[in-house]
Motif scaffolding. Structure first.
Motif, short mmCIF file in Angstrom:
data_model
loop_
_atom_site.label_atom_id
_atom_site.label_comp_id
_atom_site.label_asym_id
_atom_site.label_seq_id
_atom_site.Cartn_x
_atom_site.Cartn_y
_atom_site.Cartn_z
N ALA A 1 46.08 35.19 30.81
CA ALA A 1 46.87 35.37 32.03
C ALA A 1 47.74 34.16 32.30
O ALA A 1 48.88 34.28 32.77
N GLU B 1 37.85 45.42 33.80
CA GLU B 1 38.15 45.07 35.20
C GLU B 1 39.01 43.81 35.26
O GLU B 1 39.98 43.73 36.03
N ALA B 2 38.61 42.83 34.44
CA ALA B 2 39.36 41.57 34.43
C ALA B 2 40.80 41.83 33.96
O ALA B 2 41.76 41.31 34.54
N ALA B 3 40.93 42.64 32.92
CA ALA B 3 42.26 42.92 32.38
C ALA B 3 43.11 43.67 33.42
O ALA B 3 44.31 43.39 33.56
N ALA B 4 42.48 44.58 34.14
CA ALA B 4 43.23 45.33 35.16
C ALA B 4 43.77 44.38 36.23
O ALA B 4 44.89 44.56 36.74
N GLY B 5 42.96 43.38 36.58
CA GLY B 5 43.41 42.39 37.56
C GLY B 5 44.66 41.67 37.09
O GLY B 5 45.63 41.49 37.84
N VAL B 6 44.65 41.26 35.82
CA VAL B 6 45.82 40.54 35.28
C VAL B 6 47.01 41.48 35.17
O VAL B 6 48.14 41.11 35.51
N GLN C 1 41.46 35.74 31.30
CA GLN C 1 42.00 34.80 32.30
C GLN C 1 42.82 33.69 31.64
O GLN C 1 43.80 33.21 32.21
N SER D 1 47.76 43.92 36.97
CA SER D 1 48.36 44.19 38.29
C SER D 1 49.54 43.25 38.54
O SER D 1 50.49 43.60 39.22
N GLU D 2 49.41 42.04 38.01
CA GLU D 2 50.47 41.05 38.23
C GLU D 2 51.44 40.98 37.06
O GLU D 2 52.59 40.58 37.24
#
Lengths: 382, 168
Positions: free
Chosen positions: B130, B41-46, B127, B48-49
Motif C-alpha cells: 500500500a 479484508e486487508a486488500a479490500a481496505g487498500v 500494507q 478502497s483507496e
C-alpha cells in the motif's frame, strides 16, 4: 441519551481491524511526512502550500485554512466510521461536545458571543447577575440540570452555531435547548453534569476560564474512564500521557502568570498517569524545582524548559516538544499488524500535519523566516 | 464389555483412516480460509483507496490458500490412492487405521496454524505494498517463508501415508 460505554469490555480481536487498518495504511501514504514538510517550509507562496495540501487529500478552496479544517474533519469522520467496535466514536467526539457546551454556557452566563460581541446591553446576563448578586436560593445550583437558575436574555441557537464544532455526539440544537430549558435526560449525561458543574463553578468565581476548567475536568475524567473501558492498554496509556503533558503545561502557565492560589487545583485535569498531587505540591515552585521534580519521569524533556518558561518562544517550543513526545508514543503503538492503534495514530498524524500546514501558512503571510518555522514543525514521520 | 465391543464396531480401521483424511482436509482448509480471508479484508481496505493495486494484492491473497490444497492432497492420497476406498473394498485393521490417522496429523495441525500465520504475514505485505508498491516481491518472499513449514508437514504426511502404513 445514555452513555454507551461504562464497564470494561473485552476488545474486539485484532483481525476485526484488518480492513480498517489496511485502508488507513494506504491513506498514510498521503500524509506530508517530515521531509516533505521541511521542503514546504521553504515555500515562497501560499499557492505552493495549497498544491501540497491537494496532494495530501485536502479539498480545494479559496481559504487554505478553511480547506484544512474541512479536510481534517472529513478524515476524522472517515476514521470514526472505520472502527469495527463501538465506543471509539464517543471518545473522539466528546471533546467536540464539550466545546459546544462551553460556547452555549459562556453566552448564557456572560451575555457575550465567543467573538466578544454582546447580545444584551447589561454587563452580565440575567443569570450571571443573579449568580453574582447571590440573590437567594437559586444562586448556586444543585446537582442536576433542572436545578439551574432560569436563563434570561439568551442568544438564539443560530447566532451561536458558527462557533460550534461539528460533528458532535449531540446535535448543537439539542444541547442548546436542553441547557436553555434546563431539561434533564435529553442529552448525554456528561453534558448535563458538565453544565451543572460549570454553572456552579461560575457562581463562585465568575471568570470564563473557571467555566472552561470545570467542563474540562469533567471531560477528562469521563474520557479516562471511557478509554479504560475500551480495553486497549496502549490507548489508555496514551490518554494518560496526554493528560500529563497538559497538566505540566497548566502548571508552567500558572507559575509564569503568577495566578492566585487555588487556580492550579481548578485547572489540573484528572486521568493522568501522574497524580494531581505531583503537580499541586509544586504550586509556587521555581522553574528549576519543577525541572528537578520531573527529571525521572517521561516528562523530563519538557520539564527541562521550565526554568525559561515565560520567555518569548519557549511556550511554542514546549508545544512542539509535547506533540513530538505524543508522536513517539504513537509510533510505538503502531507496531501492530491490525488494531485501533493504527487508526488513532493516523488521526494524530493528520492533526500534526494540519498544525504544520497552519504554521507554514501563518509564516508565509507574516513574513516569518523558514528557519523559525522548521524549529516548530511537528514530527509527522510514522 | 458391551460398550467396548460397540466402539470396536463403530471405530473400524477404515473409519479411523477416514477421520484422519477428513480432518486433514477440514483443518488445513479452515486455516486457509481464515488466512485468505484476513488478507482479503486487508486488500479490500487498500483497494478502497487505490484500486490500481489489485493485481499485486491478489498474488499475496492467494498465498495462504496452498495449505488447503495440501490437506486435500493428503485426503486424496489416503482415500483414493493408498486406501483405494472409493473404487475397491480395502479393509484396514484398527492399527492400520490409526497409522493412517497419525500420518495425517502433520498437515492437519501445521496446515491450520501455518495458513493463519501466513495470512497475517501476507496482510502485512499488503500494507507494505500500500505504501511501497515496488516492494511487492519482498512481501511475497516474507509470506513464502511460512510456506516452508507447510511443505515440510505435507512431506511428512505424504511419506508416512505411502511408506509408513503397510496394507495387504
Amino acid at each position: 441519551m445514555t452513555e454507551r460505554t461504562t464497564a470494561f469490555r473485552r476488545p474486539a480481536p485484532d483481525t476485526d481491524y484488518a480492513y480498517a487498518s489496511s485502508r488507513v495504511r494506504a491513506l498514510e501514504a498521503r500524509v506530508l511526512d517530515g521531509a516533505r514538510m521541511a521542503r514546504l517550509s521553504e515555500a515562497q507562496s501560499v499557492d505552493e502550500v495549497v498544491r501540497a495540501m491537494a496532494e495530501a487529500g485536502y479539498p480545494s478552496g479559496e481559504q487554505p485554512e478553511q480547506s484544512l479544517s474541512e479536510g481534517l474533519a472529513a478524515q476524522a469522520a472517515l476514521v470514526r466510521d472505520l472502527f469495527p467496535e463501538p465506543g471509539y466514536d464517543e471518545v473522539l467526539l466528546l471533546p467536540q461536545d464539550a466545546h459546544n457546551l462551553k460556547v452555549i454556557l459562556k453566552a448564557f452566563l456572560s451575555g457575550q458571543l465567543p467573538d466578544g460581541e454582546r447580545f444584551v446591553g447589561d454587563e452580565t446576563s440575567a443569570l450571571g447577575e443573579g449568580l453574582l448578586a447571590g440573590s437567594g436560593s437559586g444562586d448556586v445550583p444543585g446537582d442536576d440540570l433542572a436545578s439551574l437558575p432560569r436563563f434570561a436574555d439568551v442568544p438564539t441557537a443560530d447566532s451561536l452555531r458558527p462557533y460550534a464544532l461539528s460533528p458532535s455526539l449531540e446535535p448543537f440544537q439539542a444541547v442548546y435547548e436542553a441547557v436553555r430549558d434546563r431539561s434533564a435526560g435529553r442529552i448525554h449525561p456528561f453534558l448535563e453534569a458538565a453544565a451543572v458543574a460549570a454553572v456552579r463553578a461560575f457562581a463562585q468565581d465568575p471568570v470564563g476560564s473557571v467555566l472552561d476548567a470545570a467542563v474540562d475536568r469533567l471531560l477528562y475524567d469521563t474520557l479516562s474512564r471511557k478509554v479504560a473501558a475500551l480495553g486497549n492498554p496502549w490507548f489508555r496509556d496514551f490518554q494518560a500521557f496526554r493528560v500529563d503533558l497538559l497538566n505540566l503545561g497548566v502548571l508552567l502557565r500558572v507559575l509564569a502568570m503568577g495566578s492566585p492560589a487555588g487556580r492550579l487545583a481548578q485547572e489540573l485535569l484528572p486521568g493522568g498517569s501522574l497524580p494531581e498531587t505531583a503537580f499541586l505540591r509544586l504550586e509556587g515552585a521555581t522553574g528549576e524545582q519543577v525541572a528537578d521534580a520531573f527529571r525521572a519521569t517521561p516528562l523530563a524533556p519538557l520539564s527541562a524548559l521550565a526554568p525559561e518558561y515565560g520567555k518569548p518562544g519557549v511556550a511554542a517550543r514546549f508545544g512542539r516538544l509535547a506533540d513530538d513526545l505524543l508522536s513517539a508514543r504513537v509510533r510505538t503503538g503502531r507496531r501492530v499488524l491490525f488494531g485501533p492503534e493504527i487508526l488513532l495514530g493516523y488521526l494524530h498524524a493528520r492533526e500534526m500535519e494540519a498544525k504544520n500546514l497552519r504554521l507554514v501558512l501563518t509564516a508565509l503571510r507574516n513574513g516569518i523566516r523558514s528557519a523559525q518555522v522548521r524549529d516548530l514543525l511537528r514530527d509527522t514521520t510514522f | 464389555m458391551e460398550f467396548i465391543d460397540a466402539l470396536n464396531k463403530i471405530f473400524t480401521g477404515n473409519v479411523i483412516a477416514f477421520f484422519g483424511a477428513s480432518l486433514a482436509a477440514i483443518l488445513s482448509g479452515m486455516g486457509s480460509a481464515k488466512g485468505v480471508g484476513i488478507v482479503g479484508e486487508a486488500a479490500a481496505g487498500v483497494l478502497s483507496e487505490d484500486p490500481g493495486k489489485f493485481g499485486k494484492l491478489l498474488v499475496l491473497q492467494a498465498l495462504p490458500g496452498t495449505q488447503g490444497i495440501y490437506g486435500l492432497l493428503i485426503w486424496f492420497m489416503v482415500v483414493v490412492v493408498k486406501g483405494n476406498f472409493l473404487f475397491g473394498n480395502t479393509v484396514l485393521t484398527v492399527e492400520q487405521g490409526w497409522q493412517m490417522f497419525a500420518a495425517c496429523l502433520p498437515i492437519m495441525i501445521v496446515g491450520y496454524f501455518s495458513a493463519i500465520a501466513q495470512g497475517r504475514v501476507a496482510a502485512a505485505g499488503v500494507q507494505l505494498v500500500a505504501k511501497r508498491p515496488e516492494e511487492q516481491s519482498k512481501a511475497m518472499v516474507l509470506a513464502a517463508m511460512v510456506e516452508t513449514y507447510a511443505i515440510f508437514a505435507l512431506l511428512a504426511s505424504f511419506l508416512m501415508v505411502f511408506f509408513g502404513v503397510k496394507i495387504g
